[in-house]
Design a protein around this motif. Structure first.
Motif, PDB file in Angstrom:
ATOM      1  N   GLU A  55       0.723  -1.198  -0.156  1.00 42.42           N
ATOM      2  CA  GLU A  55      -0.168  -0.080  -0.199  1.00 42.42           C
ATOM      3  C   GLU A  55       0.816   1.459  -0.017  1.00 42.42           C
ATOM      4  N   GLU A  56       1.973   1.142   0.910  1.00 37.14           N
ATOM      5  CA  GLU A  56       2.799   2.262   0.902  1.00 37.14           C
ATOM      6  C   GLU A  56       3.498   2.533  -0.389  1.00 37.14           C
ATOM      7  N   SER A  57       4.034   1.416  -0.973  1.00 29.17           N
ATOM      8  CA  SER A  57       4.578   1.409  -2.478  1.00 29.17           C
ATOM      9  C   SER A  57       3.661   2.360  -3.533  1.00 29.17           C
ATOM     10  N   GLU A  58       2.436   1.707  -3.503  1.00 26.17           N
ATOM     11  CA  GLU A  58       1.351   2.151  -4.452  1.00 26.17           C
ATOM     12  C   GLU A  58       1.254   3.751  -4.044  1.00 26.17           C
ATOM     13  N   ARG A  59       1.154   4.123  -2.915  1.00 25.63           N
ATOM     14  CA  ARG A  59       0.771   5.347  -2.598  1.00 25.63           C
ATOM     15  C   ARG A  59       1.801   6.409  -2.917  1.00 25.63           C
ATOM     16  N   ARG A  60       3.208   5.986  -2.846  1.00 30.50           N
ATOM     17  CA  ARG A  60       4.409   6.665  -3.019  1.00 30.50           C
ATOM     18  C   ARG A  60       4.550   6.959  -4.610  1.00 30.50           C
ATOM     19  N   HIS A  61       3.894   5.892  -5.457  1.00 30.75           N
ATOM     20  CA  HIS A  61       3.903   5.782  -6.877  1.00 30.75           C
ATOM     21  C   HIS A  61       3.095   6.898  -7.328  1.00 30.75           C
ATOM     22  N   ALA A  62       1.715   6.885  -6.764  1.00 33.43           N
ATOM     23  CA  ALA A  62       0.733   7.648  -7.113  1.00 33.43           C
ATOM     24  C   ALA A  62       1.212   9.211  -6.899  1.00 33.43           C
ATOM     25  N   ALA A  63       1.818   9.224  -5.751  1.00 37.37           N
ATOM     26  CA  ALA A  63       2.383  10.665  -5.328  1.00 37.37           C
ATOM     27  C   ALA A  63       3.487  11.016  -6.517  1.00 37.37           C
ATOM     28  N   GLU A  64       4.222  10.359  -6.841  1.00 38.96           N
ATOM     29  CA  GLU A  64       5.310  10.680  -7.958  1.00 38.96           C
ATOM     30  C   GLU A  64       4.612  10.964  -9.418  1.00 38.96           C
ATOM     31  N   MET A  65       3.655  10.162  -9.648  1.00 36.91           N
ATOM     32  CA  MET A  65       2.858  10.470 -10.779  1.00 36.91           C
ATOM     33  C   MET A  65       2.202  11.796 -11.021  1.00 36.91           C
ATOM     34  N   GLU A  66       1.538  12.123  -9.723  1.00 40.20           N
ATOM     35  CA  GLU A  66       0.742  13.544  -9.653  1.00 40.20           C
ATOM     36  C   GLU A  66       1.865  14.649  -9.615  1.00 40.20           C
TER      37      GLU A  66
END
Length: 107
Positions: free
Chosen positions: A92-103
């Motif tokens: 979940e943390e990995s996916e959250r960080r990836h989404a933040a980087e994409m934004e």
């Protein structure tokens, strides 16, 4: 010949298990430093002191991590973020960080 291959495979597996054990020690040291940072405010200094010590360098080496100054700075940065290792390694943390980087890239 087959005995040699079996013993080599066994030794490799034993080495991998040992490396995982030492990696777990490194993760525990990071968690301890994060707890110290929250409680006393000296977490990055504690992990740096440990990583530069003889024992710390030995544990890092046995875990398959080159104990150089770049690694020490990375450990200090990780501790200063204050995210526990169990959370940082979760999906979940990995996916959250990836989404933040994409934004951040989109902006």
């Amino acid at each position: 010949m087959a005995d040699f291959i079996d013993s080599t495979a066994f030794n490799y597996e034993q080495g991998q298990r040992a490396r995982k054990l030492f990696a777990a020690v490194v993760l525990a040291a990071l968690d301890d430093a994060i707890a110290d940072d929250k409680k006393y405010g000296n977490g990055p200094d504690q992990i740096a002191r440990w990583a530069r010590s003889r024992d710390g360098r030995e544990v890092l080496s046995c875990a398959g991590i080159d104990p150089n100054e770049r690694v020490v700075k990375g450990l200090m940065e990780f501790v200063s973020k204050g995210v526990r290792t169990s959370v940082a390694l979760s999906r979940e943390e990995s996916e959250r960080r990836h989404a933040a980087e994409m934004e951040a890239e989109a902006a």
